[in-house]
Design an enzyme around this catalytic site. Structure first.
Site, PDB file in Angstrom:
ATOM      1  N   VAL A 262       0.814  -1.216   0.000  1.00 18.89           N
ATOM      2  CA  VAL A 262       0.000   0.000   0.000  1.00 18.89           C
ATOM      3  C   VAL A 262       0.851   1.272   0.000  1.00 18.89           C
ATOM      4  O   VAL A 262       0.319   2.371   0.011  1.00 18.89           O
ATOM      5  CB  VAL A 262      -0.956   0.032   1.217  1.00 18.89           C
ATOM      6  CG1 VAL A 262      -1.899  -1.162   1.190  1.00 18.89           C
ATOM      7  CG2 VAL A 262      -0.192   0.082   2.536  1.00 18.89           C
TER       8      VAL A 262
ATOM      9  N   GLU B 123       3.144   2.666  -2.175  1.00 21.20           N
ATOM     10  CA  GLU B 123       3.488   3.487  -3.333  1.00 21.20           C
ATOM     11  C   GLU B 123       2.305   3.793  -4.230  1.00 21.20           C
ATOM     12  O   GLU B 123       2.322   4.742  -5.004  1.00 21.20           O
ATOM     13  CB  GLU B 123       4.611   2.802  -4.129  1.00 21.20           C
ATOM     14  CG  GLU B 123       5.887   2.746  -3.305  1.00 21.20           C
ATOM     15  CD  GLU B 123       7.016   1.962  -3.945  1.00 21.20           C
ATOM     16  OE1 GLU B 123       7.678   2.520  -4.816  1.00 21.20           O
ATOM     17  OE2 GLU B 123       7.233   0.812  -3.549  1.00 21.20           O
TER      18      GLU B 123
END
Lengths: 778, 328, 168
Positions: A742, A744
């Protein structure tokens, strides 16, 4: 590229091929995650709960100790002098005044620096951490504008800074490649990323494009970016004999320890890197020259050294994201079914950097299309080595692709969400393998409903309140699921019922320590306060990069492996007198502070009892996860549907994001509080990417012109609206805990969602970032 | 920073006395000077801290206000009389920098702050006639999106970064100076220089002189005034263009008007041409736009800042339209 | 010459180049106050001087004679967190934690400014005696404190949670 590098990349390609072959003959059950992680089905544990950060009190009190806050007896302070030419050599360097300045302990230049091996370049070997592999202060050569040419150690930072200002350098400049157009003129070559060429062809995209009923064909540009973590790079370094101890700010402790050992001809075990807290990384906190120079100076001077880069120093010697010029050409039939997709372009890199900005990667798995050409051409500039920055490739690649999809939707008169749904692939278009878990259509549906997408008027410029034009836009976010090899974890279970889990991973704000405490507690069946997570230290197990949004998966799988070993040992220790007697590891689960039969909870013994009966104070289990074959078997990604509402001032052109919603499909969300923060953080960096951020590179001399937070505009509070976050929470059965990365994905799709909203507000299509007011008010 | 000595002056006479003992710089809030010293662009051997000098904000007999040189920006912005009589000054100040910086920055220091031109700041590598007269200017052929469009020279295209000074220019403010040769006053509009061939000389101050106060002469029309700042970020960014304006409208006609621009020149730019053109004209959008056109007629853009010419015109017109709406 | 830091009287350093920030971090070992840019562009070094929020990187320590300094370390007492510190944890008002001490000190200084009625860029009526507390006001008044992790929503939540009533 040297012959050596070519050989290495070829070897890596061979390895990938071998892995692919192995996968082809392997049955599903061989796949890690082929049997879903039992924690996916667990309902009453800590996973999925909004646990506040375990390190929250320390950080809120200012008591978390960062790299530049370790204090060592006899410590001296470092300052650096940077070159002012892009290429050439140091003709003369006068250090006399600096040496004579008050408080100075050492002046180090290429004349007296110890002989060092070049840093192993990231991705060149398993544990390589270097941003490039140029020699570090070993000769008079200058490779980029900003290269360190001298280091001063002094008793105080004020004295070091003053002394460094007294050093005079005369350069013999040579013609440097600092102009993008000239570099392109000298020729480009196809880029390569993670051992594979950045080139894909399916069918005949040129022909299909020429034959298409509807087409769009545009060029998009993105400038250079810098990470700008709030904590400037720093390290506190001491030699204890031949042992090197580095308190670093890094997202790669084990990589850094090994790489420093190579540079200084040490045994890997003689380098100890700690990094308990990192003040933001985003890809930038790896091994650069400052740690190497400070360690060399510490050795020369015999004193512990603190090196804390100035903000300007960060821009001079830490790489950022390189610029891109991307063409996206789409062809479709009248119903919006894509028939051709061409995504190609050029990006400059330094001769020695670890990657070209791989902007086509998100396009590979985006849409069902029979004719596709993807290509990244690379030219070289004499510049600071460009590097990984949050979603390298995806952040800027999705800007181009998803802007083009919006352009096509308008041309077709189809809602942009509907256009994407009509091109939803049922398998990976390039790899041909199935998706492990892909629910992007559902993410769009729920996001659109929540955001009020039906309020959007497709006619640009149709909504105005006072001076403000208001528009809405959407775009798809996507980032690959990675699980890099090399992870490991160790669980130590004590006879007091407490567990400690160790792994050489990192906490840069992602919530690693908190989430892994939750996961470990659930796996072992312990309350949170009975679990201690230790990380951020190279002496802990594993080689775990805080990169590729893969820490949670890598650690999760490693802890699972350690847990499996631990259970096996516990069952042996429990013996025949235990209610657990005769049970196999896969028949028991960790629950209520012990082990129990999966289906008969009355067959239970707690950990303390097992250990006490076996006369053991503690039990240690190491785990090494299997190779990530799942990545060959499935196309694995995180997804999101991004929605933006923007207000553009009709008089001045000022663009201000007024509302944003991210609807994500990233597997099971382990901690809603910290995950939401990760999503928001990416989106906010995406707002900067879209509207304000640009590292200005002066093509006359290759120098960065705006190396400061006053001149490089990251979003301030007033630039950040309420950002709503939601998710499908559909677990991926092929990943540990059912989770996807979660960290990038938030920055992906955001640039296009904003650009598309700007178009909807104003009718102006801006294809070169950042979308500043001067591009809007004409 | 190079080593320096530090002394605190409790009044202007003491400050001047310290200065007489050898070259020095006066230190106010330090928000600009300390930064420039760290960059070794400013290299004073002695600092004379003048933050203990008068920071009073007092009404004059004729309804004006005298602001002590050491008054902090926040104190001015929040002062009742400033807010009611000179609202554009309050608004200009709160549009500038950040609250922390406004709590530190003094009136005198704000007036004397130096340009934010990135090439001026790159002491190590860039050529700058402001730092080293005769060296050349790397901004002219470089990144110059933030640079001047009015009154620049072939030697320098830097802008003055202050928001407060733009309001002061519109208000006909007067700078009180005190030196060893005595006291004098200079209108704010004459205080800063255009660059010409000596961009290093930024003001008409003499060596050792001290800004002791700034006076706002009475200006009833300033009740109807405002400040509008256009910038890339929503806050905490320097102006691309800003406009300070006050207007008096009588029976639909411009009775009197004051306009000053920020972000466009080497000094706070008093728009005298626009003002002259507007007096006696109908207070309409057409007049406002025409006046703005006139003011910007001599604008000379660089490679990256041509947008500022139109942006300035639009912002002037929008501000005047807003103010005339209020008056109607 | 002395100043008071979190209630303790301390001597001012001899070298006038020492900033208040470096004095706190390197001399007093109060490293909770952070150095993000050292040039007044990020707000990470925000501390309270006589109750007013200022940037310690641009303040010379020698200028703080007889001043009363409060840093992040001075906000909690006997291990009990200041309500705002607790709210930052509750609302996830940080990720890496590096800008956090500056955000918290800044917010405390902001509250005092709002109580005093100091106007902001968003103020509509300058003649109004009272500042209306809303989220955009908080955003504007906290804009001198950069955050790169993107905890802005949580920071505003935390401030609103603790200060909404106190400000009005």
């Amino acid at each position: 590229m040297s012959m050596f590098e070519k050989a290495r990349e070829t070897a890596q390609g061979v390895m990938q091929t071998v892995m692919k072959k192995a996968v082809e003959v392997a049955p599903d059950s061989w796949m890690p995650g082929g049997v879903p992680d039992p924690l996916i089905a667990a309902k009453h544990g800590h996973i999925g709960r909004p646990v506040s950060r375990i390190d929250g009190p320390l950080k809120a009190k200012g008591a978390a100790r960062f790299a530049a806050e370790f204090r060592l007896d006899g410590m001296v302070y470092a300052a650096l002098s940077y070159s002012t030419i892009a290429k050439g050599r140091i003709a003369d360097i006068n250090i006399a005044a600096a040496q004579a300045a008050p408080g100075v302990v050492l002046v180090m230049t290429h004349c007296n620096a110890p002989r060092l091996n070049p840093p192993p370049k990231f991705l060149s070997q398993n544990k390589a951490a270097g941003g490039d592999d140029l020699p570090v202060m070993q000769d008079e050569r200058i490779h980029w504008n900003g290269q360190p040419v001298a280091l001063v150690l002094a008793e105080t930072q004020e004295e070091a800074d003053h002394a460094i200002s007294l050093i005079e350098v005369a350069y013999a400049a040579e013609p440097a490649a600092t102009s993008l157009s000239e570099a392109i003129g000298k020729g480009t070559e196809t880029g390569s990323f993670m051992g594979e060429p950045l080139h894909n062809e399916i069918g005949n995209a040129d022909k299909a494009f020429a034959d298409a009923a509807f087409t769009v064909d545009s060029v998009y540009r993105s400038p250079r970016h810098n990470h700008n973590a709030m904590e400037p790079h720093a390290a506190t370094i001491v030699w204890e004999g031949d042992r090197l101890i580095i308190h670093d700010a890094t997202q790669a402790v084990a990589h850094t320890a090994w790489s420093m050992a190579q540079i200084f001809d040490l045994d890997e075990t003689d380098v100890h890197v700690t990094s308990p807290y990192v003040g933001g990384g985003f890809g930038g906190k790896t091994l650069w020259q400052h740690q190497i120079l400070a360690a060399a100076a510490a050795r020369l001077s015999g004193r512990p050294v603190r090196i804390a880069l100035s903000r300007e120093g960060v821009y001079r010697i830490i790489g950022g994201r390189s610029e891109t010029e991307q063409r996206v050409a789409l062809g479709s039939d009248r119903y919006g079914k894509l028939t051709a997709l061409i995504h190609s372009g050029i990006t400059p890199k330094s001769p020695n950097s670890a990657l070209p900005e791989p902007f086509i990667v998100p396009t590979r798995s985006a849409y069902a299309v029979d004719n596709m050409t993807l290509d990244v051409q690379v030219c070289t500039l004499d510049m600071m080595a460009n590097t990984f920055m949050r979603a390298p490739g995806e952040a800027v690649g999705t800007f181009a692709l998803e802007s083009a999809m919006d352009e096509l939707a308008e041309k077709l008169g189809i809602d942009p969400i509907e256009l994407r749904a009509r091109n939803e692939p049922d398998k990976d278009p390039v790899g041909g393998v199935p998706f492990s878990s892909r629910n992007i259509v559902e993410a769009y549906r729920s996001g659109a409903e929540r955001f009020g997408w039906d309020m959007r008027n497709a006619a640009p410029g149709s909504r105005r309140e006072g001076e403000w034009l208001i528009g809405m836009g959407c775009a798809t976010a996507t980032y690959p699921y990675y699980r890099m090899p090399g992870a490991a974890a160790r669980i130590t279970l004590s006879d007091n019922g407490r567990a400690t889990v160790d792994f050489a991973a990192h906490e840069m704000g992602m919530g690693t320590s908190t989430v892994q405490t939750q996961v470990t507690a659930d796996r072992l069946g312990l309350p949170l306060d009975k679990v201690t997570v230790r990380y951020g230290d190279s002496t802990l197990p594993g080689v775990i990069l805080a990169g590729g949004s893969q820490q949670t998966a890598a650690i999760g799988m490693a802890v699972m492996s350690a847990y499996n070993g631990l259970v096996g040992e516990l069952l042996k220790l429990a013996g025949n007198d235990s209610p657990l007697a005769g049970l196999k590891p896969d028949e028991v689960v960790g629950i209520n502070g012990g082990l129990a039969h999966r289906n008969k909870p009355e067959r239970f013994e707690n950990y303390a009892s097992i250990l006490t009966r076996a006369n053991r104070h503690e039990l240690v289990a190491d785990g090494t996860p299997p190779m990530p074959f799942e990545l060959q078997h499935w196309s694995m990604h995180s997804y999101g549907a991004m929605f933006c509402e923007i207000r553009v001032n009709a008089i001045t052109g000022e663009p201000r994001v007024s509302r944003f919603l991210g609807s994500f499909d990233c597997g099971k969300i382990l901690n809603p509080k910290t995950a939401a923060s990760q999503f928001r953080g990416g989106i906010i960096m995406g707002i900067g990417l879209a509207l304000t951020e640009e590292t200005q590179f002066d093509e006359r001399n290759g120098r960065i012109v705006n190396p400061s937070l006053a001149d490089y505009h990251i979003p301030v509070h007033l630039d950040v609206p309420e950002i709503e976050i939601m998710w499908t929470d559909i677990p991926d059965p092929h990943t540990p805990m059912g989770a996807h990365g979660v960290g990038e994905i938030g920055i992906t799709g955001t640039g296009a969602a904003i650009a598309n909203a700007v178009y909807n507000a104003t009718g102006k299509r801006v294809r070169d970032l950042p979308i500043t007011l001067d591009k809007l008010f004409r | 920073m190079i080593p320096f000595s530090y002394a605190r002056a409790n009044d202007a006479a003491a400050a001047l006395q310290f200065f007489a003992n050898g070259a020095a710089k006066y230190l106010g809030g330090g928000t600009n000077l300390v930064d420039l010293m760290r960059e070794t662009i400013e290299r004073p051997a002695r600092l004379i801290d003048v933050t203990s000098l008068s920071d009073s904000i007092e009404e004059t007999a004729d309804g004006g206000i005298v602001i002590g040189g050491a008054a902090r920006n926040t104190a001015i912005a929040e002062h009742r009389l400033i807010r009611t009589r000179f609202p554009l000054l309050s608004r200009a100040i709160v549009a500038g920098a950040s609250p922390q910086i406004r709590n530190m920055a003094t009136t005198a220091g704000n007036v004397l702050q130096r340009t934010r031109c990135a090439y001026f700041y790159d002491n190590d590598a860039a050529r700058c006639n402001k730092r080293e007269p005769g060296q050349g200017c790397d901004a002219i052929e470089g990144f110059n999106r933030y640079h001047a469009i009015l009154g620049a020279s072939s030697a320098c295209i830097a802008t003055h970064p202050s928001d407060m000074c733009v309001a002061l220019a519109a208000l006909d403010a007067v700078v009180y100076l005190q030196g060893t040769e005595g006291k004098r006053t200079v209108p704010l509009s004459d205080f800063h220089r255009l660059p010409g061939d000596r961009p290093d000389i930024e003001t008409v101050m003499r060596p050792g002189e001290l800004i002791t106060a700034v006076e706002l002469p009475p200006k009833p029309m300033a009740v109807n005034s405002t400040y509008r700042k256009v910038r890339d970020r929503a806050s905490y960014a320097f102006a691309l263009v800003s406009v300070a304006a006050a207007i008096k409208i009588e029976a639909g006609v411009v009775g009197d008007v004051r306009i000053a621009l920020g972000g466009v020149a080497h000094k706070p730019w008093r728009a005298m041409k626009a003002e002259a053109a507007l007096r006696g004209q109908p207070a309409t959008d057409v007049s406002f736009r025409a006046a703005a056109e006139l003011e910007l007629a001599d604008a000379k853009a660089q490679a990256h800042n041509a947008f500022k010419v139109e942006l300035a015109k639009r912002t002037i017109a929008a501000v005047l339209t807003d103010l005339s709406g209020d008056a109607a | 010459m002395t100043m008071t830091v979190n209630g303790n009287t301390v001597s001012i350093p001899n070298d006038p180049r020492v900033s208040l920030l470096d004095f706190l971090r390197e001399h007093l070992h109060l490293s909770g106050t952070k150095k993000g840019c050292n040039q007044g562009a990020c707000g990470a070094c925000t501390v309270l001087v006589d109750g007013q929020r200022v940037l310690s990187c641009l303040t010379l320590a020698v200028q703080c004679s007889e001043r009363d300094i409060t840093t992040i370390e001075g906000l909690s007492s006997d291990g009990v967190l200041h309500p705002l510190q607790q709210a930052f944890i509750e609302h996830d008002g940080f990720q890496c934690g590096y800008c956090t001490p500056g955000q918290i000190c800044s917010a405390i200084g902001m509250l005092e400014e709002m109580r005093r009625g100091v106007p902001s860029q968003l103020t509509g009526d300058l003649c109004a005696e009272v500042v209306a507390f809303d989220r955009d006001e908080v955003r504007e008044r906290m804009s001198g404190n950069l955050c790169r992790c993107g905890a802005h929503n949580g920071i505003v939540d935390a401030i609103e949670d603790v200060f909404r009533e106190a400000a009005e």
